[in-house]
Structures are given as C-alpha cells and as structure tokens.
Design an enzyme around this catalytic site. Structure first.
Site, short mmCIF file in Angstrom:
data_model
loop_
_atom_site.label_atom_id
_atom_site.label_comp_id
_atom_site.label_asym_id
_atom_site.label_seq_id
_atom_site.Cartn_x
_atom_site.Cartn_y
_atom_site.Cartn_z
N HIS B 265 0.83 -1.21 0.00
CA HIS B 265 0.00 0.00 0.00
C HIS B 265 0.87 1.27 0.00
O HIS B 265 0.73 2.14 -0.86
CB HIS B 265 -0.92 -0.01 1.22
CG HIS B 265 -1.79 1.19 1.35
ND1 HIS B 265 -3.08 1.23 0.88
CD2 HIS B 265 -1.56 2.42 1.86
CE1 HIS B 265 -3.60 2.43 1.09
NE2 HIS B 265 -2.70 3.18 1.70
N GLU B 266 1.77 1.34 0.97
CA GLU B 266 2.63 2.53 1.06
C GLU B 266 3.54 2.62 -0.16
O GLU B 266 3.86 3.71 -0.64
CB GLU B 266 3.44 2.52 2.35
CG GLU B 266 2.62 2.44 3.65
CD GLU B 266 1.53 3.48 3.78
OE1 GLU B 266 1.66 4.58 3.20
OE2 GLU B 266 0.50 3.19 4.46
N HIS B 269 1.86 4.55 -2.83
CA HIS B 269 2.01 5.99 -2.62
C HIS B 269 3.39 6.46 -3.07
O HIS B 269 3.55 7.49 -3.72
CB HIS B 269 1.87 6.33 -1.13
CG HIS B 269 0.47 6.28 -0.60
ND1 HIS B 269 -0.55 7.05 -1.12
CD2 HIS B 269 -0.08 5.57 0.42
CE1 HIS B 269 -1.67 6.81 -0.44
NE2 HIS B 269 -1.41 5.91 0.49
N GLU B 295 -4.70 7.59 -2.95
CA GLU B 295 -5.23 6.30 -2.47
C GLU B 295 -5.60 5.39 -3.64
O GLU B 295 -5.56 4.17 -3.50
CB GLU B 295 -6.43 6.52 -1.55
CG GLU B 295 -6.08 7.11 -0.20
CD GLU B 295 -5.13 6.25 0.62
OE1 GLU B 295 -5.24 5.01 0.53
OE2 GLU B 295 -4.27 6.80 1.33
#
Lengths: 499, 499
Positions: B265-266, B269, B295
């Site tokens: 997830h990170e 980003h 997101e």
C-alpha cells in the site's frame, strides 16, 4: 532599549538558534540513519536554505546590534546572561568574518563529503574522497585566517574545540605521553602474558547485542525517555536538547566488544548533555563546553569504569545471561584481560587504552602537517601508513582501515583529535580526585554508580558551557598534570601484563 | 519588476517552502521513528520557530505581492508556472486568513497530540486524548470558517483533500456503494465457503518479514536509492522530494499479512511520488495532487495487484523460500482465499477489500456529525462502537481497536477518510481502462509489472499536481462511475465465495 526588552530579544535569538540547530542536526542524523542515499542532493538544498537563517542569526546586523547593546549593560546582567552574551559575541565576530556565500558553500560541501566519504570507506577508495578533503582542509585554513590572521591556522582550529589549546601545549603533552608510554608499550609487547580474546570474536547475534546495549544504558543511568540509541556506520552522539539526546552504535556480529564499548563511550557523552543545568536549558550554554571535557567523560565511562575490574565482574554476569554458550568457561580474569589486551592495531575506536594515544598523536601530526603545508592531501594515505608502521610496527592493508576510517575530517572537524588524548588524561586525574571522597571500585562493584555520576554532574555536567574548559577542570581537579594519566596506565598494564 | 526577476523570486520562494517542508517533515518522521518520547516538548519549540517562517512564506506580504504581480502577467507564464502561481495564491489566500498565532498554536497542538494519541492508543485511554481531539476538531472548524464562511465547514475540509468533493457527492457515492455492497456482504456471510487463514497467524520472525519487504519493494520497482523503509506504529508514506521518499510499516510476528499489505500500500504511494515529472521537481507541483488520487494508487497496488490471483502465485513462491515450514501444504488457492477472507473486523487497515468501505463510511459519518455539531467528541467512542455493531455486527472490545486506531485525527486530518473509498473506486475504473491495452493478469503473472506502472506513470504520476483530481481522472478514464468498483468487487467475491 530597556534591559528587559533586550533580554527578551536575547532569549528569542537563543531559542531560534537552538531550533535551527535542532532542524539541521536532525537532517544530519537522518542522513546517517534512515535516509536513502539518493536524497543527498535534495538534503543539501534544504541545508543551504536553512543555513542562510543560521548565518543571519549568528552574524546578522540585528544580532550584532543586540549583542553590542547588551555588552554595554554588562554590569547589570546575571552571570549566565553575561556568559551567553560573550559567547554569542565571540561567535558573531568569528562568523561575520566568513562571507555568507562561503559559509553556505561549506555547509553544502560537508553534506556532500559525508556521502562521498561513506562510499569511499566502503570501497577503500581514497582518491574519490581526496578532492573533497582537500577542499575541507583549504576552507578550514581560509576560515582560520579570517578568524585570526595573526595566529597559526592550526592553533585557531585547536582552540575551536578546546579553548586555549595550541600546538605548543599539544607538543608538550604528547611528548610527556611518549616518554612514559613508549617504554611501557614495549614492555607489554615483550611480556610473556598473552591474553586470549578469541571468545569475543565468535558469533554474537545482533538482536542479543541490542539487549546488551539496553542493559548498559540502564547501568549508566541513561534515561531512555530522553536518550535514544540508533545504528550508524560510525558511532556518535548528537544532543538536540537536554531532553533529547541520541547516541548511535554499530553492531558487528563477530566483534561484540566493539558495540559494547561504543555504547559506553557515547553514553558518557550523553550523560554530560542530559545533565546540564535546567538554568542553562534555553541558552547557548546548555551543552558540553569543549571536546576535551566531553571526551574526558566518554572515556572515563568507557575505560576507567568500563574496562576496570569491578565492572568486568558485573558485565560477565550479564554476558552469561545473554550468551550462555559463548561465556561457558570464561572467568572474570579472562574477561578483564580480554577487554584490555594491548597490541598494535589499525582502528582507533577499537584500539586498546594503552596504544590509543598513539593513534591520536598520528592524526595530530598529520593534520598539523597538512594545515602547515608540509604535507599534501594526496600524500596523506602514504604518510598515514608510514606512521602506523613507525609507531605500531604494522602494515595498513587498505585505506578503509587507514586514513579513511574516521568521519571527523569529512565532517569538517580538523583540530578535534587531540581532545581525545587530552580527555583521557583529564579523566585519569578526575579519578584520583573522586577517590578522595568515594570508594570508586566498591561503588562500581555494587552495580550502583550513581554517586560517581552525581560527583561528575556536580563538578562538570551541570555547568554546561558556563566556564572555559581549563578553569572548569582546575576548579575540580587543580592544575592539569598528565602524570595522573601515565601513572594510571602504568599501574593498570604493569599488573595486567605482570611486568 | 521584470518577468525574469519575478520568476527567479518565485523559484526562490518555492525552494524555501520545500526546504522548510523537508525540515518540519523530518522532525515529524523522527518523532515516530528514532526519537525518545521525552523530546516532544523541545521538538514543539523547534516547530514553533520554523512555523513562523513557514507561515511567512505562505501568507506573508512579500509572497502576496510577488504572486499578485505574477498573476497580472498570467498570459506570459508557462503552463507549469501559471499553475504553480495559482496554487500558491490559493494557499496564500487561505493561510493569511488564519492569524499567525493560531497557526503556530495549531502546529504545536498537533505535535503534542501525536504523542498523547500514541500513549492513549497503547493504554486504550480515550479520555486522555479527548481534550486534544476536541481542540483539533474545533480548530479545523474555525479554520474552515476563515477559508470560506459561506460554505459548510465539513465541505471545506473535504475539498482540502480532494478538490471539488462535498457531502452531496459523498452521500451519493456511499449510497451507491451501500446499495451494491450490503447485499454482497450479506451473501458472503451466508456462504458455506469458509477459507482458512490460520497459517498466516503463526510465528513469522520479523527479520524474515523484513526480507519479504525487500522483495516486495523490488517487485514493485521501488528504487531503494530514493526510497527507504522505516518502522512505526502506524504505516505511512512521507515524500521529501522525488529523490527521497520514505515508507514505513509495522511488523507483527504473528500476522505476517499485516506488514505485507502495508508495504504494498505505502509502496503505491511512494511510486506516485518517485515518478512525478522532473519538470515539476523544484515547484510546488512536484507531489501527488490529492488524497483520492493517491489512495487510488496505493490501493491499486495493495488490492487489485496485491490481492489478485496472479500475484498470489508469485508471492507463494517467495513465501515458500522465506518460510518453508509455514508454507508446507499451502496451495495458491489457499493463499489467494486467505488474503481475501471477507468478514467483519475491527481494524480498518487490516479490513478486507469488501468490508473496507464500511469502515470508511463510518468515519465519514462520525466526522461529519462532529463537525456539524450533532455529536460531541466525548460521544465518539460510543457512537463508533454502535456503528460497528450496526454495520458489521461485532462488539468493539476497547478504544484501542475502536476510535483510537487511526492516526489521522491526531494528525489534524479531518475530511481525509472518504478519499480512501473514492481511491478504491478510482482504481477499479483505471483497471478497466488499463485492460484495454495491457493483459494485466498475464503481466503480473510474469513478475514484470513495469508496463502497468509505466501506464500509471504516464496517465497519473508524472503530472504531479498539474491538474485538479477530477479532470486528471477523467482525462485517463472518462467520467467517474463507481459501478466499475462495485462490479469488480461483485465478480471477485462471487467467485471467491461461490455465490
């Protein structure tokens, strides 16, 4: 302007200076802990922007005006304020002599040099680092000329880290050490006592070594709420405030003693910073006064306590708990002898207590020669290797274990090294003084060193930068006499090596 | 003033803003990684000093004057410069409406709140955090009133994270999700398929999990020279520059999937931040444009790729290498089912892809109610627990696993949450578009996702903040339609649960 308003402005100036020092220090700390390598250029840009304000706060017109007005009212100032004003004035006078563009350029150079040195050390590639080191030397020489064109540049540098120190005092000090220590080192070499430290070079899992660090910090009375430990290539201490001090270490799986003594050493620096007086907290005086006094504390904990017999007994208990297999069959005597093995070695921070001063002396001589112009930067590796051969009789296999081993020069610290030896000598004299009122060995053996730390806090730590190093030292120990140090080493190593 | 000089001043302003953002961001990053707890107050003092300059750069007279002059010459500016000027002007207009003292006070409040929240979460003690949270809500409401007194405060907040978003659009969006997802979730609950994920809850040594993170970052194409990974309580991403982005994770020995999906997830980003165009690097446009678009990227990698069948096959190969004993007997189907188990749960960041939107909806409803005044901060834990019971049918055992679980509110982010659900929906529509030109599944199965990343770089990443989120999305995917998202989920979970 009213005195009250002047003082308010002074407080504001000191708060701002502290904030910028915190921010730039944080960027440095990050650069050697969490940062990805490729971020160096961007960090350099950030530091350049912040440096403008740092410069303005140190040497701007407003600062000069404020300090001049305060100096005029010197008689009405409290001792702390008066000292702070004098220190800031000294910095103002020095800094404004450096053109702002040169100041900023130098900060950017250091930021870059840190990274280049790091890679150069890994690859043992002095050539890639040499142009940076040359610029660092040249900039320091130029700046020294700005500060005091009537003084030898290297004396100006020495004075920056230890006010009042000069080559004359250093030459005398090192010659006294040389006279007493060289025969002692020779006797040790010829001794038939050959202690074994192979058991310290086995595999010690790093996660267990981290637990040892926790125990060491607890033993030293370091408040973890205000003191954190990080991991870096080269151990160091950086204080942001008396409520926020960082120490770092480097764990080697097969050299447990390396981190062990780094932690105690840096912990000694941290204790000093953590226990400056609250009265000094928001002034420019709330940090250790000089490198020599700082090293006296770090090396006191590292060597006098950490490599002393009573502590080794305590340590063995902990090591048996953490590394039961490795410690099987190891006695107190064996551990004490192992952490005090004296033999020629390559790495300063891993050198034994006895040969250590020679490593420092070598750096002193080389720095001095480069600054005085009798040695070029490109000749440094060769000169380094020659001196190691001459003083210690060993060959330097590569520059990583030679001229590239320390971070000081890449960080711009030229004139810093002598303070290490001076600090060791200070510490030995403090020990003698401490023993007049405290049974030091018994206290360490009990596991509670708080009376020793309380003594140091009272005599040294709490004063921060209120007094110059020499008078501070004399107020607690009388006139400086390196004989305490040479006597201490003679006693210790005569017994260890059955001389 | 000449245009050339105006542009030089603009560049200077942007460089300064970026430097201060780096320095303050660094202090924040340190506060959740290396810092000792007791340093918070000092850090607060430092941030207060830096905030003065940050405020001045955003909303000072000089900035206003410069931007006004540039706006007058709008026709002569390049598209990038024009956009930068407009964005800075928008910020200027907003920020100058906040009195400087309130701005600084708020920065200090957030710094303190971060620490209080951290302790409150550990001790599941909402009461200690409530006064801070109340101040944060009140300050945000007050600031929203300064920004636009004619608009509902919560709409102003939503617009800050996703320009153009408001409660009307959110209400509509969530009602569409509710309509499609509630029956789907009910059907999943009643399905006789009950996948097992117990094998993911065994002991997975943290040092091995760190190796898994390295592999994941390599698979994603994250350049470690510019992207470092740290460890924190709550995972997050912080970009300092496109050459220096940090992601963090939290390792749980007995929940390997937690860090696994945090890292992906990170990492999503980070990819966005690392691949903004070089042209934007030293402008205020060199970072992701909105939380919704951000997101969409993070959740695209986490769910669409990371929880898809082709990736699970690759992952299993790596897990078998790292954790051979744990993976004995585990098949691709078992792993795919295990990482996609859908069931009511307490923690948003560990929720499955299907129930996730409900967690977001709950936060949206609560935030909105507090901002609109129909709910007090002290009523939040009760209201939270009631809604969890209502939507998911489970009891919240303590506030640590309820209202205290997220760091957003303590960090001052109110109005942020809806972007998570919106981002997921954006991502599903991007997937549909991507499939028109790339065989996404085959590409993932091959282990080389670079064509997928290149598509996202071209359509989204490289544009940084050059375009508003809605037109940026539409330029790549056409009009926003959440049906893509609900269809994607329906297809995936119908197959998984044999509905």
């Amino acid at each position: 302007m009213e005195l009250k308003e002047l003082i308010e402005r002074l407080d504001r100036l000191q708060a701002k200076k502290k904030a910028y020092s915190h921010a730039t220090g944080m960027l440095y700390y990050d650069s050697v802990t969490g940062a990805p390598k490729g971020g160096a250029e961007n960090r350099g840009n950030t530091l350049a922007v912040l440096s403008e304000t740092v410069y303005e706060l140190s040497a701007g017109e407003k600062t000069g005006q404020l300090l001049s007005e305060l100096i005029e009212k010197s008689g009405e100032l409290s001792p702390v304020t008066k000292r702070a004003v004098n220190e800031l004035w000294r910095e103002y006078e020095r800094t404004k002599k450096i053109p702002e563009s040169e100041y900023i350029e130098y900060q950017m150079l250091l930021n870059e040099a840190e990274n280049v040195w790091h890679s150069a050390k890994i690859n043992s590639d002095f050539k890639s680092f040499a142009p940076y080191l040359e610029k660092i030397f040249n900039t320091n020489i130029r700046f020294a000329g700005y500060f005091d064109p009537t003084e030898k540049p290297y004396n100006v540098m020495l004075d920056m880290y230890e006010r009042g120190l000069n080559t004359e005092r250093c030459d005398l000090f090192f010659s006294q050490l040389r006279k007493k220590l060289v025969p002692l080192i020779a006797a040790v070499s010829e001794s038939s006592v050959k202690p074994d430290n192979l058991f310290l070079k086995q595999s010690y899992p790093v996660w267990r070594q981290r637990q040892l660090s926790d125990w060491l910090m607890e033993f030293m009375g370091l408040n973890r709420n205000h003191c954190a430990i990080g991991e870096t290539e080269h151990p160091f201490t950086i204080p942001f405030d008396k409520t926020d001090v960082r120490i770092t270490t480097h764990y080697y799986e097969r050299d447990m003693a390396s981190s062990l003594y780094s932690v105690i050493h840096e912990g000694g620096h941290a204790l000093y910073e953590l226990h400056t007086s609250d009265e000094l907290k928001n002034t420019c005086l709330g940090s250790g006064v000089s490198m020599g006094i700082h090293e006296s504390q770090s090396r006191f904990y590292e060597n006098i306590i950490g490599r002393g017999r009573p502590f080794c007994a305590l340590l063995l208990g902990k090591l048996r708990e953490l590394f039961p297999e490795r410690m099987s069959g190891v006695t107190e005597d064996m551990l004490y002898s192992a952490v005090n093995i004296s033999m020629p070695s390559l790495i300063r921070i891993e050198a034994d207590e006895l040969t250590y001063s020679l490593h420092v002396m070598l750096r002193y001589e080389l720095e001095k020669a480069v600054v005085e112009g009798s040695l070029t930067v490109s000749e440094l590796p060769g000169a380094w290797n020659d001196k190691i051969k001459e003083y210690l009789g060993i060959d330097v296999p590569d520059d990583a274990r030679g001229v590239l081993q320390d971070s000081h020069w890449s960080g711009g610290s030229i004139g810093y090294f002598p303070a290490y030896a001076l600090g060791s000598a200070y510490g030995a004299q403090m020990l003698a003084k401490l023993k007049e009122s405290i049974d030091v060995d018994a206290q360490i053996a009990s596991g509670d060193i708080s009376p020793i730390s309380a003594w140091l806090e009272d005599k040294i730590w709490k004063h921060g930068s209120m007094f110059d190093p020499a008078p501070l030292f004399e107020s607690c120990c009388g006139p400086f006499d390196p004989t305490y140090y040479t006597d201490y080493l003679t006693r210790k190593f005569t017994e260890l090596y059955n001389l």
